[in-house]
Design an enzyme around this catalytic site. Structure first.
Site, short mmCIF file in Angstrom:
data_model
loop_
_atom_site.label_atom_id
_atom_site.label_comp_id
_atom_site.label_asym_id
_atom_site.label_seq_id
_atom_site.Cartn_x
_atom_site.Cartn_y
_atom_site.Cartn_z
N LYS A 96 0.88 -1.17 0.00
CA LYS A 96 0.00 0.00 0.00
C LYS A 96 0.91 1.22 0.00
O LYS A 96 1.61 1.49 0.98
CB LYS A 96 -0.91 0.01 1.22
CG LYS A 96 -1.85 1.21 1.24
CD LYS A 96 -2.52 1.37 2.59
CE LYS A 96 -3.20 2.72 2.66
NZ LYS A 96 -3.63 3.04 4.04
N GLY A 157 -7.96 9.39 9.63
CA GLY A 157 -8.27 9.49 11.05
C GLY A 157 -9.30 10.54 11.41
O GLY A 157 -9.62 10.72 12.59
N ALA A 184 -9.42 5.75 4.20
CA ALA A 184 -9.23 6.95 5.03
C ALA A 184 -10.49 7.79 5.15
O ALA A 184 -11.20 8.01 4.19
CB ALA A 184 -8.09 7.82 4.51
N GLY A 185 -10.74 8.22 6.39
CA GLY A 185 -11.82 9.16 6.67
C GLY A 185 -13.12 8.55 7.11
O GLY A 185 -14.04 9.26 7.52
N ASN A 206 -9.18 1.70 9.97
CA ASN A 206 -8.30 1.48 11.10
C ASN A 206 -8.82 2.21 12.32
O ASN A 206 -9.35 1.63 13.25
CB ASN A 206 -6.87 1.90 10.78
CG ASN A 206 -5.85 1.43 11.80
OD1 ASN A 206 -4.67 1.30 11.51
ND2 ASN A 206 -6.27 1.14 13.03
N THR A 207 -8.70 3.54 12.32
CA THR A 207 -9.03 4.34 13.50
C THR A 207 -10.47 4.13 13.96
O THR A 207 -10.74 4.09 15.16
CB THR A 207 -8.79 5.83 13.22
OG1 THR A 207 -7.46 6.00 12.71
CG2 THR A 207 -8.95 6.66 14.48
#
EC number: 2.8.1.10
Length: 257
Positions: A96, A157, A184-185, A206-207
């Site tokens: 990635k 994040g 992301a986001g 992830n977050t």
């Protein structure tokens, strides 16, 4: 089932492995999510140490495929070096690719991204590029040898969810045969449903999971939301209308005069 570089996977959720309260919590989140792929950030200071060794052993025990990333790299040379190290450590050509261009927003440096993708595909890497929803950049990445695109929907994040739905919709329409993973986001399961309803192939998180009060339960919730969005897209959803349309039939209805 999604197909990434000729590899078929069962789950449409890719899960990051950072910021979990403990290795045990991470392991349970991975299991509850049903994911086939986890992303791992390679760090020189842990790759050969006891902490890094224990972490990598945990990942192996989970039986999932590793997608190493170049998180935190701000230059092409740094990203390429990290990718080469990751291939040696994990024994995979998958990478990635992240080349960060702005410290505060963590927005991708799309110029460096294209350059890095060209270098790495030339070395036999199978690149998953973290990019924006810019169609021209996407085309350049495909020309550089990428066979998957990973557009963001908001800053890493931020948990803001899709900020440019029309841009994501346009990318899906422009590249109907290219695997697209929103990266992301994403902050809530409903955000994941939204992008899957657009016809995207998968979501990377992830977050939103690691930072939840109960990461394992949240991982499972995201899996259900992603599956629901994918199923809804396949079922063919109604398009919004400007005016009301009666849903109750009027045949046989009494008429009063």
């Amino acid at each position: 089932m999604p197909l990434f570089y000729e590899t078929e996977v069962r789950s449409r959720l890719l899960l990051g492995t950072a910021r979990y309260p403990s290795p045990a919590v991470l392991a349970e989140a991975v299991r509850r999510s049903g994911t086939d792929i986890v992303t791992v950030s390679l760090r020189r200071e842990t790759a050969g140490g006891r902490q890094g060794g224990a972490f990598f052993e945990l990942i192996r025990e989970l039986g999932v495929r590793v997608l190493p990333n170049t998180a935190g790299c701000h230059s092409v040379s740094e990203a390429v070096l990290t990718a080469r190290m990751a291939r040696e450590v994990f024994g995979t050509d998958w990478i990635k690719l992240e080349v960060i261009g702005h410290q505060d927003t963590l927005q991708p440096d799309v110029f460096g991204l294209v350059e890095g993708a060209r270098i790495l595909t030339g070395e036999g890497f199978q690149v998953f590029p973290y990019t924006t929803d810019d169609l021209v950049v996407a085309e350049r990445l495909l020309e550089a040898g990428c066979q998957v695109l990973m557009p963001w929907c908001a800053p890493i994040g931020s948990a803001m969810g899709p900020q440019n739905v029309q841009g994501l919709r346009a990318m899906r329409a422009e590249f109907p045969d290219v695997p697209l993973i929103v990266d992301a986001g994403i902050g809530r399961p409903s955000h994941a449903t939204t992008v899957m309803e657009l016809g995207y192939d998968a979501v990377l998180l992830n977050t939103a999971v690691a930072g939840a009060a109960d990461p394992a339960a949240m991982a499972e919730a995201f899996t259900k939301a992603i599956d629901a969005g994918h199923a809804a897209h396949g079922a063919g959803m109604l398009e919004p209308r400007d005016m009301a349309v009666p849903s109750t039939p009027v045949i046989g209805k009494a008429v009063f005069s």
